[in-house]
Design a protein around this motif. Sequence first.
Motif, PDB file in Angstrom:
ATOM      1  N   PHE A 152       0.830  -1.200   0.000  1.00 12.90           N
ATOM      2  CA  PHE A 152       0.000   0.000   0.000  1.00 12.90           C
ATOM      3  C   PHE A 152       0.873   1.262   0.000  1.00 12.90           C
ATOM      4  N   ARG A 153       0.266   2.384  -0.391  1.00 13.22           N
ATOM      5  CA  ARG A 153       0.957   3.693  -0.316  1.00 13.22           C
ATOM      6  C   ARG A 153       0.845   4.177   1.111  1.00 13.22           C
ATOM      7  N   ARG A 154       1.930   4.243   1.840  1.00 12.69           N
ATOM      8  CA  ARG A 154       1.869   4.550   3.269  1.00 12.69           C
ATOM      9  C   ARG A 154       1.870   6.033   3.561  1.00 12.69           C
ATOM     10  N   LEU A 155       1.012   6.401   4.466  1.00 12.60           N
ATOM     11  CA  LEU A 155       0.904   7.774   4.955  1.00 12.60           C
ATOM     12  C   LEU A 155       1.230   7.748   6.437  1.00 12.60           C
ATOM     13  N   SER A 156       1.955   8.758   6.933  1.00 10.67           N
ATOM     14  CA  SER A 156       2.158   8.778   8.379  1.00 10.67           C
ATOM     15  C   SER A 156       1.850  10.149   8.954  1.00 10.67           C
ATOM     16  N   ILE A 157       1.383  10.147  10.165  1.00 13.18           N
ATOM     17  CA  ILE A 157       1.028  11.392  10.848  1.00 13.18           C
ATOM     18  C   ILE A 157       2.228  11.818  11.686  1.00 13.18           C
ATOM     19  N   PRO A 158       2.741  13.029  11.448  1.00 15.13           N
ATOM     20  CA  PRO A 158       3.945  13.454  12.177  1.00 15.13           C
ATOM     21  C   PRO A 158       3.642  13.661  13.663  1.00 15.13           C
ATOM     22  N   THR A 159       4.400  12.960  14.518  1.00 15.97           N
ATOM     23  CA  THR A 159       4.235  13.123  15.969  1.00 15.97           C
ATOM     24  C   THR A 159       5.607  13.321  16.604  1.00 15.97           C
ATOM     25  N   ASN A 160       5.577  13.669  17.873  1.00 16.18           N
ATOM     26  CA  ASN A 160       6.793  13.878  18.666  1.00 16.18           C
ATOM     27  C   ASN A 160       7.511  12.592  18.993  1.00 16.18           C
ATOM     28  N   GLN A 161       6.789  11.504  18.997  1.00 17.79           N
ATOM     29  CA  GLN A 161       7.305  10.259  19.536  1.00 17.79           C
ATOM     30  C   GLN A 161       7.322   9.191  18.466  1.00 17.79           C
ATOM     31  N   VAL A 162       8.104   8.172  18.704  1.00 19.08           N
ATOM     32  CA  VAL A 162       8.096   7.018  17.800  1.00 19.08           C
ATOM     33  C   VAL A 162       6.766   6.261  17.968  1.00 19.08           C
ATOM     34  N   GLU A 163       6.187   6.390  19.151  1.00 17.80           N
ATOM     35  CA  GLU A 163       4.925   5.736  19.478  1.00 17.80           C
ATOM     36  C   GLU A 163       3.830   6.035  18.458  1.00 17.80           C
ATOM     37  N   SER A 164       3.007   5.053  18.200  1.00 16.56           N
ATOM     38  CA  SER A 164       1.880   5.269  17.300  1.00 16.56           C
ATOM     39  C   SER A 164       0.767   5.997  18.043  1.00 16.56           C
ATOM     40  N   LEU A 165      -0.151   6.546  17.269  1.00 19.11           N
ATOM     41  CA  LEU A 165      -1.367   7.138  17.827  1.00 19.11           C
ATOM     42  C   LEU A 165      -2.416   6.044  17.990  1.00 19.11           C
ATOM     43  N   ASN A 166      -3.439   6.315  18.744  1.00 25.48           N
ATOM     44  CA  ASN A 166      -4.622   5.459  18.785  1.00 25.48           C
ATOM     45  C   ASN A 166      -5.162   5.332  17.349  1.00 25.48           C
ATOM     46  N   ALA A 167      -5.533   4.119  16.950  1.00 21.27           N
ATOM     47  CA  ALA A 167      -5.885   3.875  15.542  1.00 21.27           C
ATOM     48  C   ALA A 167      -7.059   4.745  15.071  1.00 21.27           C
ATOM     49  N   THR A 168      -8.083   4.907  15.913  1.00 22.30           N
ATOM     50  CA  THR A 168      -9.236   5.719  15.523  1.00 22.30           C
ATOM     51  C   THR A 168      -8.848   7.192  15.432  1.00 22.30           C
ATOM     52  N   VAL A 169      -7.992   7.626  16.362  1.00 22.36           N
ATOM     53  CA  VAL A 169      -7.509   9.008  16.342  1.00 22.36           C
ATOM     54  C   VAL A 169      -6.719   9.261  15.058  1.00 22.36           C
ATOM     55  N   ALA A 170      -5.810   8.340  14.720  1.00 23.50           N
ATOM     56  CA  ALA A 170      -4.983   8.505  13.522  1.00 23.50           C
ATOM     57  C   ALA A 170      -5.867   8.588  12.274  1.00 23.50           C
ATOM     58  N   LEU A 171      -6.833   7.687  12.175  1.00 17.72           N
ATOM     59  CA  LEU A 171      -7.734   7.688  11.026  1.00 17.72           C
ATOM     60  C   LEU A 171      -8.504   9.010  10.959  1.00 17.72           C
ATOM     61  N   SER A 172      -8.993   9.478  12.096  1.00 18.95           N
ATOM     62  CA  SER A 172      -9.801  10.702  12.124  1.00 18.95           C
ATOM     63  C   SER A 172      -8.971  11.913  11.714  1.00 18.95           C
ATOM     64  N   ILE A 173      -7.712  11.947  12.134  1.00 15.72           N
ATOM     65  CA  ILE A 173      -6.831  13.053  11.740  1.00 15.72           C
ATOM     66  C   ILE A 173      -6.606  13.024  10.230  1.00 15.72           C
ATOM     67  N   ALA A 174      -6.392  11.834   9.690  1.00 17.16           N
ATOM     68  CA  ALA A 174      -6.214  11.724   8.235  1.00 17.16           C
ATOM     69  C   ALA A 174      -7.472  12.190   7.504  1.00 17.16           C
ATOM     70  N   LEU A 175      -8.638  11.833   8.020  1.00 18.38           N
ATOM     71  CA  LEU A 175      -9.904  12.222   7.362  1.00 18.38           C
ATOM     72  C   LEU A 175     -10.135  13.729   7.490  1.00 18.38           C
ATOM     73  N   PHE A 176      -9.759  14.312   8.627  1.00 12.44           N
ATOM     74  CA  PHE A 176      -9.825  15.766   8.793  1.00 12.44           C
ATOM     75  C   PHE A 176      -8.938  16.432   7.737  1.00 12.44           C
ATOM     76  N   HIS A 177      -7.718  15.933   7.603  1.00 15.77           N
ATOM     77  CA  HIS A 177      -6.781  16.495   6.629  1.00 15.77           C
ATOM     78  C   HIS A 177      -7.352  16.372   5.215  1.00 15.77           C
TER      79      HIS A 177
END
Lengths: 246, 246
Positions: free
Chosen positions: B211-236
Amino acid sequence: MLEISSASNSLYKRLLSLTEAKGLKKEKSFLLSGKNLVQEHLKNPKLSLESEIFTEGMKPSTSVKFQIKMSKALFETLDVLGTHSPLLVLQQPEIPEWDFEKKHQGLQLLLPVGDPANLGAAIRSAEAFGVENVILLKESAHPFLPKAVKASAGSITRVCLFRGPSIQALKDPEILALDLKGTNLSDFHWPENGYLLGGEEGAGLPAGSKFRRLSIPTNQVESLNATVALSIALFHYSQRPKRKKS
Amino acid sequence: MLEISSASNSLYKRLLSLTEAKGLKKEKSFLLSGKNLVQEHLKNPKLSLESEIFTEGMKPSTSVKFQIKMSKALFETLDVLGTHSPLLVLQQPEIPEWDFEKKHQGLQLLLPVGDPANLGAAIRSAEAFGVENVILLKESAHPFLPKAVKASAGSITRVCLFRGPSIQALKDPEILALDLKGTNLSDFHWPENGYLLGGEEGAGLPAGSKFRRLSIPTNQVESLNATVALSIALFHYSQRPKRKKS
């Protein structure tokens, strides 16, 4: 190694009390559960470790000095999230009172979130997007409840936590608050320093509050999930043009 | 009005089966619970109403023809979210198979989300940010489980739902997927038409997926909560510059 199989054992009763807010307030320890979180913490400890709890069929870590082996039945009452994996007992960090009189740098997050899972998720997003400090309002759940620690994915052990007043006592009109109506987030320029008030699922802002309202543009009149809305605002904050330091 | 107080009543057994995926698949009805959601639906019905269920001490609505009064004990087994408020029995909409061969307009969301609350929350964000269609992959929970309906805040009754294959069977390298590494979302220009694959909390992408990978820039190596990450992508996505229609 200590072995406990009686529910009337005083150490067991103390540990069991850490699954609820009352015990967490009294004891100043908390339980870290989940295989990944436990392993991460042992590799890179942020808080003092008191002990590790396990039961038959589990391999405790070699690096923890104080081990407690529990009977299966007792272990299950402590493993409230059903992780089936050893638990750590850690010391809670001090949570000092926030000083609103002092001038602070960056964005501070005010959280009135009563649901422990939502509180943890909000703190996870706060860490990810560079919030300086998290101020727990009186309405907040205890941050070291097992569900909050889990939903934070460990962020709760790393961010700077403070205590604040009730949301009802916040009077500063400069506090930014998410709402259905307000300045469109897309057009908003974040101040260099300030406060953002997170929301509680299903609850609006206190009647008559004079906060600076921000809203996230959506297709519907419907609100977003409170944690989602907060996280989007924090993402937008993290994307602000940075001022050059002179 | 029908009164039911026996757990061996066949209508009761049918209704009870709607609290689990197996019954939802067989019966093609579902339970809508929560005072606000029920009132909203009665004002502005999107799906056919079969009946309303209540128990003593509750005021059923005057507009529903087929009323079922249950004994308190039976009612509580149907009110799995503990709303203490009348429930509606609605008809599930048809969920057709998605046709990947056809050309589709706009962004389509692919969801492999097994946790019903996370599935509902993802669908709530999808509606808020203008996703055209939601395609439930084989890994998804049943969308009409009570927890999913609640977390969607009713979105599940309004969005267009489709069925898709397993995430393992998705081969199109043009599918956008959120990941820890990939094109920084901030620099990403959304295509006019395409697919976005949501994530499951704790699960990565299938090994070897292209797949074509998209990532959300964060301060940490840690991932975001999956629903939060999806919602941020949809907002964008919802903030993308719109092309002028010629």
